[in-house]
Motif scaffolding. Structure first.
Motif, short mmCIF file in Angstrom:
data_model
loop_
_atom_site.label_atom_id
_atom_site.label_comp_id
_atom_site.label_asym_id
_atom_site.label_seq_id
_atom_site.Cartn_x
_atom_site.Cartn_y
_atom_site.Cartn_z
N UNK A 19 0.81 -1.21 0.00
CA UNK A 19 0.00 0.00 0.00
C UNK A 19 0.85 1.26 0.00
N UNK A 20 2.13 1.11 0.34
CA UNK A 20 3.00 2.27 0.49
C UNK A 20 2.90 2.91 1.85
N UNK A 21 2.14 2.32 2.74
CA UNK A 21 1.93 2.92 4.04
C UNK A 21 3.06 2.74 5.04
N UNK A 22 3.91 1.77 4.79
CA UNK A 22 5.04 1.53 5.70
C UNK A 22 6.33 1.39 4.90
N UNK A 23 7.39 1.95 5.45
CA UNK A 23 8.70 1.87 4.82
C UNK A 23 9.74 1.40 5.84
N UNK A 24 10.80 0.82 5.33
CA UNK A 24 11.85 0.29 6.18
C UNK A 24 13.20 0.63 5.54
N UNK A 25 14.19 0.90 6.38
CA UNK A 25 15.50 1.30 5.87
C UNK A 25 16.61 0.62 6.65
N UNK A 26 17.72 0.42 5.97
CA UNK A 26 18.90 -0.03 6.68
C UNK A 26 19.45 1.14 7.49
N UNK A 27 20.17 0.83 8.54
CA UNK A 27 20.72 1.89 9.40
C UNK A 27 21.68 2.79 8.62
N UNK A 28 22.37 2.24 7.63
CA UNK A 28 23.38 3.00 6.90
C UNK A 28 22.79 4.07 5.98
N UNK A 29 21.51 3.95 5.63
CA UNK A 29 20.91 4.92 4.72
C UNK A 29 19.75 5.69 5.35
N UNK A 30 19.35 5.30 6.55
CA UNK A 30 18.22 5.96 7.20
C UNK A 30 18.49 7.44 7.36
N UNK A 31 17.52 8.25 6.95
CA UNK A 31 17.67 9.70 7.03
C UNK A 31 18.27 10.32 5.79
N UNK A 32 18.82 9.49 4.89
CA UNK A 32 19.42 10.01 3.66
C UNK A 32 18.68 9.53 2.42
N UNK A 33 18.14 8.32 2.47
CA UNK A 33 17.43 7.74 1.33
C UNK A 33 15.94 7.69 1.65
N UNK A 34 15.12 7.79 0.58
CA UNK A 34 13.67 7.71 0.73
C UNK A 34 13.08 6.82 -0.35
N UNK A 35 12.34 5.81 0.09
CA UNK A 35 11.65 4.94 -0.85
C UNK A 35 10.19 5.37 -0.94
N UNK A 36 9.65 5.31 -2.14
CA UNK A 36 8.25 5.67 -2.35
C UNK A 36 7.73 4.88 -3.55
N UNK A 37 6.42 4.95 -3.75
CA UNK A 37 5.87 4.23 -4.91
C UNK A 37 4.66 4.98 -5.45
N UNK A 38 4.45 4.82 -6.75
CA UNK A 38 3.29 5.35 -7.43
C UNK A 38 2.50 4.14 -7.89
#
Length: 126
Positions: free
Chosen positions: A53-72
């Motif tokens: 649904x795009x409602x939840x995202x998860x990141x590795x610690x090394x990229x958290x705060x710098x990378x953003x995942x999203x979807x259309x």
């Protein structure tokens, strides 16, 4: 047949940004998706994931705060925005489609993926 096609990689200076795109075809429903990366001589590692649904995202610690995942959902496309890039982010980035059922505690595992894209190179110069 499921196909994942990435685009958007390239050469960027440290501190810069790039956006990767992954277009999906061949699936009749929406699946959770993710991005992994593999640097030369290293194993493929998890970067980010997003639920169907795009409602939840998860990141590795090394990229958290710098990378953003999203979807259309309408375009069946997943994006990865890479900001504040560092030389250690240099790798081939792979789009991934997770197998169902999707379990949150397994999103970082390559074994949880059933389809991969061909990969796109991101090179960060210092």
């Amino acid at each position: 047949q499921v196909q994942l096609v990435e685009s958007g990689g390239g050469l960027v200076q440290a501190g810069g940004s790039v956006r990767l795109s992954c277009g999906a075809s061949g699936r009749t429903s929406t699946y959770p998706m993710g991005w992994f990366r593999q640097a030369p001589g290293k194993e493929r590692e998890f970067v980010a994931a997003i639920t169907a649904s795009g409602g939840n995202t998860f990141y590795s610690d090394s990229v958290k705060g710098r990378f953003t995942i999203s979807r259309d959902l309408a375009k069946k496309t997943v994006y990865l925005q890479l900001d504040s890039l560092k030389p250690e982010d240099t790798a081939v980035y792979y789009c991934a489609s997770y197998r169902l059922p999707f379990t949150i505690n397994r999103y970082a595992e390559t074994a949880a993926v059933d389809y991969w894209g061909q990969g796109t190179q991101v090179t960060v110069s210092s």
